[in-house]
Write a protein that holds these residues in place. Structure first.
Motif, PDB file in Angstrom:
ATOM      1  N   SER A 261       0.839  -1.196   0.000  1.00 36.58           N
ATOM      2  CA  SER A 261       0.000   0.000   0.000  1.00 36.58           C
ATOM      3  C   SER A 261       0.875   1.246   0.000  1.00 36.58           C
ATOM      4  O   SER A 261       2.077   1.183   0.271  1.00 36.58           O
ATOM      5  N   PRO A 262       0.290   2.400  -0.272  1.00 34.91           N
ATOM      6  CA  PRO A 262       1.007   3.648  -0.009  1.00 34.91           C
ATOM      7  C   PRO A 262       1.336   3.757   1.475  1.00 34.91           C
ATOM      8  O   PRO A 262       0.792   3.032   2.309  1.00 34.91           O
ATOM      9  N   ALA A 263       2.236   4.658   1.801  1.00 40.69           N
ATOM     10  CA  ALA A 263       2.582   4.885   3.201  1.00 40.69           C
ATOM     11  C   ALA A 263       1.396   5.462   3.962  1.00 40.69           C
ATOM     12  O   ALA A 263       0.513   6.103   3.386  1.00 40.69           O
ATOM     13  N   GLY A 264       1.375   5.204   5.255  1.00 41.10           N
ATOM     14  CA  GLY A 264       0.300   5.722   6.088  1.00 41.10           C
ATOM     15  C   GLY A 264       0.511   5.336   7.532  1.00 41.10           C
ATOM     16  O   GLY A 264       1.643   5.063   7.960  1.00 41.10           O
ATOM     17  N   ARG A 265      -0.563   5.283   8.268  1.00 40.87           N
ATOM     18  CA  ARG A 265      -0.477   4.950   9.696  1.00 40.87           C
ATOM     19  C   ARG A 265      -1.594   3.997  10.073  1.00 40.87           C
ATOM     20  O   ARG A 265      -2.764   4.231   9.761  1.00 40.87           O
ATOM     21  N   VAL A 266      -1.212   2.907  10.725  1.00 38.89           N
ATOM     22  CA  VAL A 266      -2.180   1.948  11.250  1.00 38.89           C
ATOM     23  C   VAL A 266      -2.518   2.330  12.683  1.00 38.89           C
ATOM     24  O   VAL A 266      -1.639   2.705  13.473  1.00 38.89           O
ATOM     25  N   THR A 267      -3.782   2.222  13.016  1.00 37.99           N
ATOM     26  CA  THR A 267      -4.211   2.409  14.396  1.00 37.99           C
ATOM     27  C   THR A 267      -4.999   1.180  14.840  1.00 37.99           C
ATOM     28  O   THR A 267      -5.612   0.492  14.030  1.00 37.99           O
ATOM     29  N   VAL A 268      -4.944   0.914  16.144  1.00 34.16           N
ATOM     30  CA  VAL A 268      -5.689  -0.199  16.740  1.00 34.16           C
ATOM     31  C   VAL A 268      -6.727   0.384  17.680  1.00 34.16           C
ATOM     32  O   VAL A 268      -6.395   1.077  18.641  1.00 34.16           O
ATOM     33  N   ALA A 269      -7.998   0.110  17.397  1.00 37.83           N
ATOM     34  CA  ALA A 269      -9.089   0.637  18.214  1.00 37.83           C
ATOM     35  C   ALA A 269      -9.224  -0.133  19.519  1.00 37.83           C
ATOM     36  O   ALA A 269      -8.625  -1.199  19.707  1.00 37.83           O
ATOM     37  N   ALA A 270     -10.056   0.377  20.405  1.00 35.47           N
ATOM     38  CA  ALA A 270     -10.241  -0.230  21.721  1.00 35.47           C
ATOM     39  C   ALA A 270     -10.816  -1.637  21.626  1.00 35.47           C
ATOM     40  O   ALA A 270     -10.609  -2.456  22.530  1.00 35.47           O
ATOM     41  N   ASP A 271     -11.529  -1.937  20.523  1.00 34.69           N
ATOM     42  CA  ASP A 271     -12.101  -3.272  20.357  1.00 34.69           C
ATOM     43  C   ASP A 271     -11.203  -4.194  19.540  1.00 34.69           C
ATOM     44  O   ASP A 271     -11.569  -5.335  19.257  1.00 34.69           O
ATOM     45  N   GLY A 272     -10.018  -3.724  19.133  1.00 33.75           N
ATOM     46  CA  GLY A 272      -9.074  -4.544  18.388  1.00 33.75           C
ATOM     47  C   GLY A 272      -9.138  -4.383  16.883  1.00 33.75           C
ATOM     48  O   GLY A 272      -8.342  -4.989  16.157  1.00 33.75           O
ATOM     49  N   LEU A 273     -10.066  -3.572  16.386  1.00 31.44           N
ATOM     50  CA  LEU A 273     -10.165  -3.369  14.942  1.00 31.44           C
ATOM     51  C   LEU A 273      -9.016  -2.475  14.469  1.00 31.44           C
ATOM     52  O   LEU A 273      -8.727  -1.437  15.071  1.00 31.44           O
ATOM     53  N   THR A 274      -8.342  -2.908  13.413  1.00 31.21           N
ATOM     54  CA  THR A 274      -7.260  -2.116  12.832  1.00 31.21           C
ATOM     55  C   THR A 274      -7.790  -1.266  11.685  1.00 31.21           C
ATOM     56  O   THR A 274      -8.684  -1.676  10.948  1.00 31.21           O
ATOM     57  N   SER A 275      -7.214  -0.092  11.523  1.00 25.17           N
ATOM     58  CA  SER A 275      -7.567   0.777  10.404  1.00 25.17           C
ATOM     59  C   SER A 275      -6.303   1.452   9.890  1.00 25.17           C
ATOM     60  O   SER A 275      -5.301   1.551  10.599  1.00 25.17           O
ATOM     61  N   PHE A 276      -6.356   1.907   8.653  1.00 24.32           N
ATOM     62  CA  PHE A 276      -5.193   2.495   7.985  1.00 24.32           C
ATOM     63  C   PHE A 276      -5.591   3.835   7.383  1.00 24.32           C
ATOM     64  O   PHE A 276      -6.621   3.950   6.716  1.00 24.32           O
ATOM     65  N   THR A 277      -4.758   4.830   7.645  1.00 21.92           N
ATOM     66  CA  THR A 277      -4.951   6.153   7.071  1.00 21.92           C
ATOM     67  C   THR A 277      -3.728   6.513   6.256  1.00 21.92           C
ATOM     68  O   THR A 277      -2.606   6.514   6.788  1.00 21.92           O
ATOM     69  N   ALA A 278      -3.909   6.784   4.977  1.00 23.54           N
ATOM     70  CA  ALA A 278      -2.782   7.109   4.105  1.00 23.54           C
ATOM     71  C   ALA A 278      -2.140   8.431   4.523  1.00 23.54           C
ATOM     72  O   ALA A 278      -2.830   9.374   4.916  1.00 23.54           O
ATOM     73  N   ASN A 279      -0.812   8.451   4.459  1.00 19.13           N
ATOM     74  CA  ASN A 279      -0.030   9.638   4.821  1.00 19.13           C
ATOM     75  C   ASN A 279       1.351   9.449   4.214  1.00 19.13           C
ATOM     76  O   ASN A 279       2.045   8.495   4.559  1.00 19.13           O
ATOM     77  N   GLU A 280       1.756  10.296   3.308  1.00 17.06           N
ATOM     78  CA  GLU A 280       2.995  10.065   2.563  1.00 17.06           C
ATOM     79  C   GLU A 280       4.218   9.981   3.465  1.00 17.06           C
ATOM     80  O   GLU A 280       5.252   9.432   3.073  1.00 17.06           O
ATOM     81  N   HIS A 281       4.120  10.496   4.658  1.00 20.06           N
ATOM     82  CA  HIS A 281       5.240  10.431   5.603  1.00 20.06           C
ATOM     83  C   HIS A 281       5.010   9.351   6.671  1.00 20.06           C
ATOM     84  O   HIS A 281       5.742   9.296   7.667  1.00 20.06           O
ATOM     85  N   GLY A 282       4.017   8.481   6.470  1.00 22.66           N
ATOM     86  CA  GLY A 282       3.655   7.508   7.486  1.00 22.66           C
ATOM     87  C   GLY A 282       4.667   6.388   7.622  1.00 22.66           C
ATOM     88  O   GLY A 282       5.415   6.066   6.695  1.00 22.66           O
ATOM     89  N   ARG A 283       4.654   5.755   8.749  1.00 23.75           N
ATOM     90  CA  ARG A 283       5.566   4.657   9.096  1.00 23.75           C
ATOM     91  C   ARG A 283       5.134   3.340   8.476  1.00 23.75           C
ATOM     92  O   ARG A 283       5.962   2.457   8.216  1.00 23.75           O
ATOM     93  N   ASP A 284       3.828   3.163   8.226  1.00 21.67           N
ATOM     94  CA  ASP A 284       3.251   1.857   7.942  1.00 21.67           C
ATOM     95  C   ASP A 284       2.865   1.687   6.472  1.00 21.67           C
ATOM     96  O   ASP A 284       2.466   2.645   5.794  1.00 21.67           O
ATOM     97  N   ARG A 285       2.953   0.423   6.036  1.00 25.07           N
ATOM     98  CA  ARG A 285       2.348  -0.025   4.776  1.00 25.07           C
ATOM     99  C   ARG A 285       1.757  -1.407   5.041  1.00 25.07           C
ATOM    100  O   ARG A 285       2.111  -2.063   6.015  1.00 25.07           O
ATOM    101  N   TYR A 286       0.873  -1.846   4.162  1.00 30.80           N
ATOM    102  CA  TYR A 286       0.340  -3.202   4.301  1.00 30.80           C
ATOM    103  C   TYR A 286       0.431  -3.922   2.958  1.00 30.80           C
ATOM    104  O   TYR A 286       0.473  -3.302   1.885  1.00 30.80           O
ATOM    105  N   LEU A 287       0.486  -5.258   3.031  1.00 33.94           N
ATOM    106  CA  LEU A 287       0.623  -6.072   1.834  1.00 33.94           C
ATOM    107  C   LEU A 287      -0.688  -6.108   1.046  1.00 33.94           C
ATOM    108  O   LEU A 287      -1.773  -6.113   1.618  1.00 33.94           O
ATOM    109  N   VAL A 288      -0.520  -6.161  -0.272  1.00 34.58           N
ATOM    110  CA  VAL A 288      -1.644  -6.306  -1.199  1.00 34.58           C
ATOM    111  C   VAL A 288      -1.325  -7.501  -2.098  1.00 34.58           C
ATOM    112  O   VAL A 288      -0.205  -7.620  -2.609  1.00 34.58           O
ATOM    113  N   LEU A 289      -2.290  -8.380  -2.285  1.00 35.73           N
ATOM    114  CA  LEU A 289      -2.103  -9.587  -3.089  1.00 35.73           C
ATOM    115  C   LEU A 289      -3.040  -9.550  -4.284  1.00 35.73           C
ATOM    116  O   LEU A 289      -4.256  -9.432  -4.122  1.00 35.73           O
ATOM    117  N   THR A 290      -2.480  -9.655  -5.489  1.00 32.56           N
ATOM    118  CA  THR A 290      -3.305  -9.695  -6.697  1.00 32.56           C
ATOM    119  C   THR A 290      -3.548 -11.144  -7.111  1.00 32.56           C
ATOM    120  O   THR A 290      -2.823 -12.057  -6.696  1.00 32.56           O
TER     121      THR A 290
END
Length: 312
Positions: A261-290
């Protein structure tokens, strides 16, 4: 490479460790240590079984005392069959603390040279970040990670909705996150170096063919990988390869097995759900499988998992 695993909770951890040993035999990595986030005294001995099978029984193994998933697991009992599976470590009680093993491994390496594959809970790495200077290193855990670790490749979270039994899509709260939610939140908030996340959806779409388990490991009478798989869920069952994907990307990030994915930031909610917000200076990326990548990745994982030992 450091491998952090909840060995015993699923059979993909075992296959992932086999992939690491195959790639070390090919000269592509060096396994510095294995640390365990399953709090059961047979998890470390079973890990030692696998390392010993591949001719590397001296690799340090560290354990935690978190209370998480204390049950033995379906295949860690293999460690009690010493005649068939020789190894030295008899109980997790005899293994050092994971944070000690992690600090020792990191302190001994060149700056920016270490990749960590975390495929279990975030317990050990969150505790590492909180560790203080000691006889091993004058650095805090966070400073040690920032100085030594190039990448954290982590099997955790979910970054697409997952189809349920009725076919409807739902938000998936992933096992590795929810089993130690405080540690997952802490790691996600404080980890100082780049992270690439392999979400639940990646391994779910890359199942390991059970035919390989039945055919490709018969070069020895007793193989810890195939026997662990069979004890976990007997064939015919094609198990998702969640943990293997994080290991494959950790060691071979530039082979085109996955998109990212593009760079961004992953957050973990209080219930354990993960979410990703794109940010060109972010620390995180996630894998994409075609669809085009699936066959090649699956075949690579089968060939590497079943590669016979060649200690090097």
């Amino acid at each position: 490479l450091i491998f952090d695993t909840d060995m015993g909770n699923d059979c993909d951890d075992v296959l992932a460790l086999g992939v690491i040993h195959a790639l070390q035999s090919r000269g592509e990595c060096k396994l510095l240590a294995v640390t365990i986030t399953k709090d059961n005294d047979l998890a470390a001995p079973f890990t030692d079984v696998v390392n010993t099978f591949y001719g590397r029984g001296d690799i340090p193994i560290g354990v935690c005392r978190s209370g998480a998933t204390p049950e033995t697991g379906k295949y860690n009992v293999i460690a009690q069959r010493a005649e068939e599976f020789p190894h030295d470590l008899k109980s997790g009680k005899d293994a050092p603390a994971a944070v000690t093993v992690l600090r020792t491994a990191l302190a001994s390496q060149a700056d920016g040279s270490v990749v960590i594959a975390q495929v279990g809970f975030s317990t050990n790495l969150a505790n590492l970040l909180k560790s203080q200077p000691d006889d091993i290193s004058p650095l805090t855990g966070s400073e040690l990670v920032a100085q030594k670790v190039r990448l954290l490749s982590i099997m955790a979270g979910a970054f697409t909705q997952i189809p349920g039994e009725n076919g409807q899509l739902f938000d998936h709260k992933e096992y590795n996150v929810v089993q130690d939610l405080p540690s997952a939140k802490s790691l996600c908030q404080d980890w100082p170096t780049p992270i690439v996340w392999s979400g639940f959806e990646i391994g779910l779409n890359l199942t390991y063919p059970h035919e390989s388990i039945l055919q490709d490991y018969n070069y020895v009478a007793h193989h810890p990988l195939s026997e662990a798989y069979i004890l976990y869920i007997p064939p015919p069952h094609d198990r998702p390869t969640w943990d293997l994907t994080s290991v494959l990307f950790a060691i071979r990030p530039d082979r085109g097995y996955f998109d990212v994915s593009p760079a961004g930031r992953v957050t973990v909610a209080a219930d354990g759900l993960t979410s990703f917000t794109a940010n060109e200076h972010g620390r995180d990326r996630y894998l994409v499988l075609t669809e085009e990548q699936k066959g090649r990745v699956r075949e690579a994982l089968v060939q590497l998992s079943s590669q016979p030992p060649t200690a090097k």
